[in-house]
Design a protein around this motif. Structure first.
Motif, PDB file in Angstrom:
ATOM      1  N   ASP A  23      31.127  36.834  43.815  1.00 25.17           N
ATOM      2  CA  ASP A  23      32.435  37.381  42.636  1.00 25.17           C
ATOM      3  C   ASP A  23      33.449  36.477  43.519  1.00 25.17           C
ATOM      4  O   ASP A  23      33.646  36.409  44.339  1.00 25.17           O
ATOM      5  CB  ASP A  23      32.703  38.621  43.460  1.00 25.17           C
ATOM      6  N   TYR A 140      28.514  34.941  36.841  1.00 23.73           N
ATOM      7  CA  TYR A 140      29.675  35.481  37.816  1.00 23.73           C
ATOM      8  C   TYR A 140      30.194  34.026  37.878  1.00 23.73           C
ATOM      9  O   TYR A 140      30.258  33.424  37.543  1.00 23.73           O
ATOM     10  CB  TYR A 140      28.322  35.125  39.014  1.00 23.73           C
ATOM     11  N   LYS A 166      31.910  39.531  36.445  1.00 22.84           N
ATOM     12  CA  LYS A 166      32.607  39.776  37.421  1.00 22.84           C
ATOM     13  C   LYS A 166      34.110  39.134  36.724  1.00 22.84           C
ATOM     14  O   LYS A 166      34.497  38.245  36.693  1.00 22.84           O
ATOM     15  CB  LYS A 166      32.412  38.825  38.697  1.00 22.84           C
ATOM     16  N   ASP A 194      33.578  44.640  36.846  1.00 21.91           N
ATOM     17  CA  ASP A 194      33.502  44.375  38.719  1.00 21.91           C
ATOM     18  C   ASP A 194      34.224  43.742  39.728  1.00 21.91           C
ATOM     19  O   ASP A 194      34.285  42.539  39.662  1.00 21.91           O
ATOM     20  CB  ASP A 194      31.661  44.155  39.020  1.00 21.91           C
ATOM     21  N   ASN A 196      34.606  43.893  42.440  1.00 23.97           N
ATOM     22  CA  ASN A 196      34.098  44.045  43.999  1.00 23.97           C
ATOM     23  C   ASN A 196      35.419  44.167  45.548  1.00 23.97           C
ATOM     24  O   ASN A 196      35.018  43.551  46.675  1.00 23.97           O
ATOM     25  CB  ASN A 196      33.343  42.882  44.697  1.00 23.97           C
ATOM     26  N   ASN A 198      38.377  43.942  45.115  1.00 26.14           N
ATOM     27  CA  ASN A 198      38.987  42.646  45.875  1.00 26.14           C
ATOM     28  C   ASN A 198      40.692  43.404  45.941  1.00 26.14           C
ATOM     29  O   ASN A 198      41.436  41.976  46.155  1.00 26.14           O
ATOM     30  CB  ASN A 198      38.767  41.439  45.347  1.00 26.14           C
ATOM     31  N   GLU A 221      34.496  49.623  41.433  1.00 22.00           N
ATOM     32  CA  GLU A 221      35.054  49.233  42.918  1.00 22.00           C
ATOM     33  C   GLU A 221      36.368  48.428  42.910  1.00 22.00           C
ATOM     34  O   GLU A 221      36.716  47.382  42.755  1.00 22.00           O
ATOM     35  CB  GLU A 221      33.955  48.561  43.718  1.00 22.00           C
TER      36      GLU A 221
END
Length: 377
Positions: A23, A140, A166, A194, A196, A198, A221
């Motif tokens: 990710d 990804y 991602k 997503d 993640n 970050n 997230e």
């Protein structure tokens, strides 16, 4: 009936050098998890999965749980989640403790289902459910150069009608990734993103507003899982639903997400959240407050089976047939023999339909030879 043996089985696989996937936070080449095999005095075997390193799982079970579980009546399973918060005192909030509880709990429910001849989703209170809608977890970030559109094209070719991609590497790159995915999927498909965790809240909001026109089903997230105030800030400033939960564990963490209205969708992982017993409590809390439930899955075939059985049990409240919102389950499209090879009948998401096993317990048969191939002890 009582438990006579508890066996921890660490398994892992590695991709070749330069072929890592990941990710916005980085790449990884190794996937690892820990299976748990529980046997009773009548020979019934149950399988569970702790989504945690094998050495830690083995030590935690030996130190905290083995004496409690050996000799236990599997039908007392729901007492285990409660006791994990009080005995051992102070340790119940640990991710490793809850991962071990998850594995034990799932394996015991598998045994119960096999004993009474019913799939777990019926035991959890769900009505008969034969299929779910899988979504491709794909696009990804990769070590190797690859055309951006190819993973989504492959998902469409397989029949997926929903995909999660991602993002999280900067607003311009995020826009391009989303644009490409939406163009390939078409207007009618569901598209999730997503980040993640970050981003800081302002960065997440900036991307969320920039990609809103692409009809995003949810943003996953947007900020780190421990940044609870960040979730509240992002949610107050965007219209796209927010999802989180893969890094959360135990009922109390999910209760905060629900009570604070920090997310629109909770995503318990059955190998970490506390197993079926805890996941059912989480789902009850969420649906009572009109928060959706969609399990997170980045597991082996055993963890996949647990997530599918759980998803099949979740209430569709408040929807009726007039709002046919499907229960979607994650199906990652990276190479994962821990999922595809250790079951005698692997899960097949092709055609945009995922069958819910109707056999007793988890409804799966584990291929012990395949498990041994990936065992890391």
């Amino acid at each position: 009936m009582e438990v006579t043996n508890v066996e921890t089985i660490p398994i892992s696989m590695s991709l070749p050098e330069g072929e890592g996937v990941g990710d916005a936070r980085g790449f990884g080449r190794t996937r690892a998890t820990t299976l748990l095999r529980i046997e009773t005095d009548d020979g019934t075997v149950g399988w569970g999965e702790a989504f945690a390193p094998g050495s830690i799982v083995a030590a935690t079970i030996d130190e905290l749980f083995r004496d409690r579980v050996v000799g236990m009546d599997p039908f007392d399973v729901e007492s285990l989640a409660d006791e994990s918060y009080t005995d051992p005192y102070h340790f119940g909030g640990s991710v490793f403790v809850q991962s071990c509880v998850s594995a034990i709990d799932v394996a015991l429910w598998d045994i119960i289902g096999k004993t009474v001849g019913r799939p777990v989703h019926r035991l959890l209170g769900g009505t008969e459910c034969r299929t779910l809608t899988p979504y491709a977890s794909t696009m990804y970030f990769t070590d190797a150069e690859r055309p951006l559109e190819r993973p989504v094209e492959e998902a469409v070719d397989e029949g997926f009608t929903a995909a999660k991609i991602k993002i999280g590497s900067g607003v311009e790159d995020d826009i391009e990734r989303v644009r490409v995915a939406r163009e390939i999927l078409g207007d009618d498909a569901r598209l999730m993103v997503d980040m993640n965790g970050n981003y800081r809240p302002r960065q997440a909001v900036k991307t969320a507003k920039a990609i809103e026109k692409y009809d995003i089903t949810w943003i996953e997230e947007p900020v780190p899982p421990e940044n609870e105030s960040g979730y509240r800030e992002v949610k107050s400033r965007i219209d796209t639903p927010i999802a989180a939960g893969e890094a959360h564990y135990g009922r109390f963490a999910f209760k905060r997400l629900v009570d604070d209205r920090a997310v629109d969708i909770v995503q318990p992982n059955l190998g970490r959240c506390g197993g079926f017993s805890e996941a059912r409590l989480i789902a009850d809390m969420a649906t009572t407050e009109n928060v959706a439930v969609r399990p997170h899955i980045w597991n082996s075939g055993v963890g996949m089976a647990a997530a599918v059985q759980f998803a099949a049990s979740v209430s569709s409240y408040p929807h009726t047939r007039n709002i046919p919102e499907p229960m979607m389950v994650e199906f990652d499209r990276s190479e994962n023999p821990l999922r595809s090879e250790i079951l005698e009948t692997p899960f097949d998401p092709s055609g945009g339909i995922l069958d819910v096993p109707q056999g007793p317990g988890l409804g799966i048969s584990v291929d012990r030879d395949a498990v041994e191939r990936y065992r890391t002890e």
